[in-house]
Motif scaffolding. Structure first.
Motif, PDB file in Angstrom:
ATOM      1  N   LYS A  37     -14.443  30.117  -7.205  1.00 51.51           N
ATOM      2  CA  LYS A  37     -13.340  31.009  -7.551  1.00 51.51           C
ATOM      3  C   LYS A  37     -13.917  32.350  -7.991  1.00 51.51           C
ATOM      4  O   LYS A  37     -14.721  32.418  -8.913  1.00 51.51           O
ATOM      5  CB  LYS A  37     -12.511  30.388  -8.678  1.00 51.51           C
ATOM      6  N   PRO A  91      -6.036  38.303 -10.660  1.00 55.55           N
ATOM      7  CA  PRO A  91      -6.059  37.939  -9.240  1.00 55.55           C
ATOM      8  C   PRO A  91      -7.354  37.201  -8.915  1.00 55.55           C
ATOM      9  O   PRO A  91      -8.389  37.420  -9.559  1.00 55.55           O
ATOM     10  CB  PRO A  91      -5.997  39.286  -8.532  1.00 55.55           C
ATOM     11  N   TYR A  92      -7.306  36.321  -7.929  1.00 58.36           N
ATOM     12  CA  TYR A  92      -8.493  35.537  -7.593  1.00 58.36           C
ATOM     13  C   TYR A  92      -8.549  35.240  -6.106  1.00 58.36           C
ATOM     14  O   TYR A  92      -7.571  35.380  -5.377  1.00 58.36           O
ATOM     15  CB  TYR A  92      -8.509  34.223  -8.381  1.00 58.36           C
ATOM     16  N   LEU A  93      -9.721  34.817  -5.666  1.00 55.83           N
ATOM     17  CA  LEU A  93      -9.928  34.284  -4.332  1.00 55.83           C
ATOM     18  C   LEU A  93     -10.743  33.018  -4.509  1.00 55.83           C
ATOM     19  O   LEU A  93     -11.836  33.044  -5.074  1.00 55.83           O
ATOM     20  CB  LEU A  93     -10.673  35.270  -3.430  1.00 55.83           C
ATOM     21  N   THR A  94     -10.187  31.898  -4.064  1.00 51.66           N
ATOM     22  CA  THR A  94     -10.893  30.625  -4.098  1.00 51.66           C
ATOM     23  C   THR A  94     -11.376  30.325  -2.689  1.00 51.66           C
ATOM     24  O   THR A  94     -10.591  30.342  -1.745  1.00 51.66           O
ATOM     25  CB  THR A  94      -9.984  29.497  -4.597  1.00 51.66           C
ATOM     26  N   THR A 102      -5.473  32.399  -2.513  1.00 53.92           N
ATOM     27  CA  THR A 102      -5.315  33.536  -3.410  1.00 53.92           C
ATOM     28  C   THR A 102      -3.897  33.554  -3.959  1.00 53.92           C
ATOM     29  O   THR A 102      -3.034  32.799  -3.507  1.00 53.92           O
ATOM     30  CB  THR A 102      -5.642  34.862  -2.704  1.00 53.92           C
ATOM     31  N   ARG A 103      -3.671  34.422  -4.919  1.00 51.87           N
ATOM     32  CA  ARG A 103      -2.339  34.567  -5.509  1.00 51.87           C
ATOM     33  C   ARG A 103      -1.690  35.825  -4.949  1.00 51.87           C
ATOM     34  O   ARG A 103      -2.274  36.893  -4.943  1.00 51.87           O
ATOM     35  CB  ARG A 103      -2.449  34.688  -7.023  1.00 51.87           C
ATOM     36  N   ASP A 108       0.910  31.211  -5.080  1.00 57.04           N
ATOM     37  CA  ASP A 108      -0.400  30.926  -4.519  1.00 57.04           C
ATOM     38  C   ASP A 108      -0.278  30.645  -3.033  1.00 57.04           C
ATOM     39  O   ASP A 108       0.598  29.901  -2.602  1.00 57.04           O
ATOM     40  CB  ASP A 108      -1.038  29.731  -5.219  1.00 57.04           C
ATOM     41  N   TRP A 136      -5.137  39.864   4.472  1.00 59.16           N
ATOM     42  CA  TRP A 136      -5.387  39.762   3.040  1.00 59.16           C
ATOM     43  C   TRP A 136      -6.495  40.753   2.720  1.00 59.16           C
ATOM     44  O   TRP A 136      -7.619  40.615   3.196  1.00 59.16           O
ATOM     45  CB  TRP A 136      -5.836  38.359   2.666  1.00 59.16           C
ATOM     46  N   PHE A 138      -8.821  42.569  -0.180  1.00 62.04           N
ATOM     47  CA  PHE A 138      -9.340  42.475  -1.546  1.00 62.04           C
ATOM     48  C   PHE A 138     -10.169  43.731  -1.788  1.00 62.04           C
ATOM     49  O   PHE A 138     -11.128  43.993  -1.076  1.00 62.04           O
ATOM     50  CB  PHE A 138     -10.190  41.218  -1.719  1.00 62.04           C
ATOM     51  N   TYR A 145     -12.404  43.496  -7.839  1.00 58.82           N
ATOM     52  CA  TYR A 145     -13.089  42.333  -7.273  1.00 58.82           C
ATOM     53  C   TYR A 145     -14.562  42.655  -7.076  1.00 58.82           C
ATOM     54  O   TYR A 145     -14.906  43.770  -6.661  1.00 58.82           O
ATOM     55  CB  TYR A 145     -12.518  41.974  -5.900  1.00 58.82           C
TER      56      TYR A 145
END
Length: 168
Positions: A37, A91-94, A102-103, A108, A136, A138, A145
């Motif tokens: 994550k 915010p995240y990237l898994t 991501t959200r 999600d 998407w 980022f 990020y």
């Protein structure tokens, strides 16, 4: 592994987890998914909301016949609460074995490797291009990020799943 065997294992695992929970021990996870994550920080939306509420206060104070009543302070409090929600909800990237998640504003979102057309990395930006739908994006500027770290992890993800990877 057959599906009936997996169902038996899951059923037994849930029984074991219930017993371990009663005893105060941690739960056992079946087929734990290894994922990484990567989180950012949203600061532009909270700043814009705080500037908007400042403008609202200045304009309302200068209006003739305006009274500072309870509704005025509730409105200010709600906007400050919304700004803090945007700031603390990071915010995240898994990156999983065969998916990225991501959200978004609607919740999600998860995209499997088969639904990804390509991944493009350039300084300050990472773009994941789906087969269907919008890209998407980022960004280091918008959401803070760590795009270099994301690029490296997405490169290994793309190589293991046969996805086109482009470094600009």
């Amino acid at each position: 592994m057959s599906r009936s065997w997996e169902r038996k294992v899951r059923k037994n695992m849930s029984n074991v987890n219930k017993q371990r929970k009663k005893q105060g021990a941690g739960q056992i996870v079946f087929n734990a998914d290894k994922s990484e994550k990567i989180v950012g920080r949203n600061f532009i939306a909270p700043i814009l909301l705080l500037l908007f509420i400042g403008l609202y206060v200045i304009l309302m104070q200068s209006a003739e016949g305006f009274r500072t009543d309870t509704m005025f302070w509730i409105t200010i409090g709600c906007y400050i609460l919304l700004a803090s929600l945007f700031y603390f909800r990071r915010p995240y990237l898994t990156i999983g074995k065969d998916y990225v998640q991501t959200r978004r504003f609607t919740g999600d979102k998860r995209m499997t490797a088969s639904a990804i057309k390509g991944i493009s990395v350039q300084p300050g930006y990472v773009v994941i291009e789906p087969v269907k739908g919008a890209n998407w994006v980022f960004s280091r500027v918008m959401n803070r990020y760590p795009t270099e770290e994301m690029g490296e992890k997405l490169k290994t993800f793309a190589q293991s799943n046969g996805i086109k990877y482009e470094q600009k």
